[in-house]
Design an enzyme around this catalytic site. Structure first.
Site, PDB file in Angstrom:
ATOM      1  N   TYR A  56      25.090 -63.957   6.778  1.00  0.00           N
ATOM      2  CA  TYR A  56      24.490 -63.052   5.789  1.00  0.00           C
ATOM      3  C   TYR A  56      23.116 -63.588   5.341  1.00  0.00           C
ATOM      4  CZ  TYR A  56      24.120 -60.039   1.683  1.00  0.00           C
ATOM      5  OH  TYR A  56      23.693 -59.127   0.749  1.00  0.00           O
ATOM      6  N   GLU A  58      21.063 -65.954   6.594  1.00  0.00           N
ATOM      7  CA  GLU A  58      20.041 -66.033   7.647  1.00  0.00           C
ATOM      8  C   GLU A  58      19.759 -64.651   8.237  1.00  0.00           C
ATOM      9  OE1 GLU A  58      18.062 -68.528   8.650  1.00  0.00           O
ATOM     10  OE2 GLU A  58      18.873 -69.783   7.074  1.00  0.00           O
ATOM     11  N   GLY A  59      20.787 -63.798   8.262  1.00  0.00           N
ATOM     12  CA  GLY A  59      20.578 -62.431   8.732  1.00  0.00           C
ATOM     13  C   GLY A  59      19.561 -61.706   7.866  1.00  0.00           C
ATOM     14  N   ARG A 188      22.186 -69.478 -10.081  1.00  0.00           N
ATOM     15  CA  ARG A 188      21.376 -68.349  -9.622  1.00  0.00           C
ATOM     16  C   ARG A 188      20.816 -67.607 -10.836  1.00  0.00           C
ATOM     17  NH1 ARG A 188      24.414 -64.756  -5.757  1.00  0.00           N
ATOM     18  NH2 ARG A 188      23.899 -66.317  -4.196  1.00  0.00           N
TER      19      ARG A 188
HETATM   20  N1  UDP Z   1      34.223 -66.080  -7.965  1.00  0.00           N
HETATM   21  C1  UDP Z   1      35.300 -66.506  -8.722  1.00  0.00           C
HETATM   22  N2  UDP Z   1      36.446 -65.776  -8.678  1.00  0.00           N
HETATM   23  C2  UDP Z   1      36.578 -64.626  -7.950  1.00  0.00           C
HETATM   24  C3  UDP Z   1      35.454 -64.178  -7.192  1.00  0.00           C
HETATM   25  C4  UDP Z   1      34.305 -64.932  -7.223  1.00  0.00           C
HETATM   26  O1  UDP Z   1      35.242 -67.538  -9.402  1.00  0.00           O
HETATM   27  O2  UDP Z   1      37.663 -64.019  -7.981  1.00  0.00           O
HETATM   28  C5  UDP Z   1      32.974 -66.854  -8.036  1.00  0.00           C
HETATM   29  C6  UDP Z   1      32.318 -67.142  -6.686  1.00  0.00           C
HETATM   30  O3  UDP Z   1      32.843 -68.302  -6.089  1.00  0.00           O
HETATM   31  C7  UDP Z   1      30.877 -67.304  -7.120  1.00  0.00           C
HETATM   32  C8  UDP Z   1      30.723 -66.292  -8.256  1.00  0.00           C
HETATM   33  O4  UDP Z   1      32.043 -66.069  -8.740  1.00  0.00           O
HETATM   34  O5  UDP Z   1      30.646 -68.603  -7.610  1.00  0.00           O
HETATM   35  C9  UDP Z   1      30.123 -64.968  -7.806  1.00  0.00           C
HETATM   36  O6  UDP Z   1      30.852 -64.521  -6.696  1.00  0.00           O
HETATM   37  P1  UDP Z   1      30.568 -63.122  -6.004  1.00  0.00           P
HETATM   38  O7  UDP Z   1      31.370 -63.069  -4.742  1.00  0.00           O
HETATM   39  O8  UDP Z   1      30.763 -62.017  -6.991  1.00  0.00           O
HETATM   40  O9  UDP Z   1      29.019 -63.147  -5.685  1.00  0.00           O
HETATM   41  P2  UDP Z   1      28.120 -64.195  -4.867  1.00  0.00           P
HETATM   42  O10 UDP Z   1      28.882 -65.447  -4.601  1.00  0.00           O
HETATM   43  O11 UDP Z   1      27.775 -63.485  -3.613  1.00  0.00           O
HETATM   44  O12 UDP Z   1      26.969 -64.461  -5.755  1.00  0.00           O
END
Ligand code: UDP
Length: 233
Positions: A56, A58-59, A188
């Site tokens: 994702y 690198e894509g 982030r």
């Molecule tokens: N996360 C979590 N519990 C969940 C789903 C995600 O703690 O049930 C964490 C995940 O590991 C990350 C953050 O929440 O640190 C955001 O995850 P999400 O998948 O929503 O977005 P992304 O990681 O793509 O920013």
């Protein structure tokens, strides 16, 4: 990776043939696990090219390259939005992302699944704000072809999000800590000064208000779907 790169090339060829303007929905994932905060568009990122998220990250990076090459080589009118975590009504209950997971889990009386310590941060943008930013970017002049961060600069830990969802649903649910996915970014937060300067845009909807609207949506969905939906961790 193929979807990001070959899919983008197909769409760029179509836009070129039709002389159409084209917008790339890129992502904050191009910054990988960032070493600087907040992340401005000038930050070149910290991506593990071989990890499970790399297809994702690198894509999307490869697709950004294609968009800029087509603009340079063929004079195509392109826009690139680097979209940070976005949420809101119409997410799928089994989407797997943190906002939908926590709301669905709390509504079903299940424990909220915290990945790792929950101290990692994200900045959550309500969908209406994001759409407004995308429309402004698409309408902006061709001088705005460089990538633009679109996201809400207010940063929360995953634990803070979990607590907010719990408070709102008055839920007796607890937390369960499970493994942190490989290469999960620790922080982030977008620097949105470019979007502010070029588009006059900034998010208007707070996380609290956005969550209220999203919770209402999932409550309605749960009432409609009598078999109930299941959260996917
Ligand atoms: N996360 C979590 N519990 C969940 C789903 C995600 O703690 O049930 C964490 C995940 O590991 C990350 C953050 O929440 O640190 C955001 O995850 P999400 O998948 O929503 O977005 P992304 O990681 O793509 O920013």
């Amino acid at each position: 990776f193929r979807t990001c790169v070959i899919g983008s090339m197909n769409m760029l060829d179509l836009a070129k043939n039709k002389t159409a303007r084209i917008l790339q929905a890129s992502t904050s994932e191009v910054y990988g696990d960032p070493r600087v905060t907040p992340q401005s568009e000038a930050y070149l990122g910290n991506v593990n090219t071989c990890g499970p998220r790399a297809c994702y990250d690198e894509g999307k990076r490869g697709a950004e390259t294609l968009f800029h090459d087509y603009a340079r080589m063929f004079g195509l009118s392109t826009r690139t939005a680097r979209i940070f975590n976005t949420y809101g009504p119409r997410m799928a209950p089994d989407d797997g992302r943190v906002v939908s997971n926590f709301i669905v889990q709390a509504l079903l009386g299940e424990n909220l699944t915290i990945h790792g310590t929950g101290l990692q941060t994200r900045s959550f943008c309500y969908v209406d704000d994001l759409v407004e930013g995308l429309m402004r970017l698409m309408a902006a002049p061709d001088t705005c072809s460089a990538p633009v961060n679109l996201g809400n600069p207010k940063e929360f830990t995953v634990l803070e999000l979990a607590e907010l969802v719990r408070q709102k649903l008055g839920s007796a649910v607890s937390y369960v800590h499970i493994d942190l996915p490989t290469d999960d970014p620790q922080q982030r937060k977008p620097d949105i000064s470019r979007a502010q300067a070029q588009l006059g845009w900034r998010p208007e909807v707070s996380l609290s208000v956005g969550l209220d609207r999203t919770i209402r949506y999932f409550e309605e969905q749960l009432a409609i779907d009598r078999t109930g939906f299941r959260a996917v961790a």
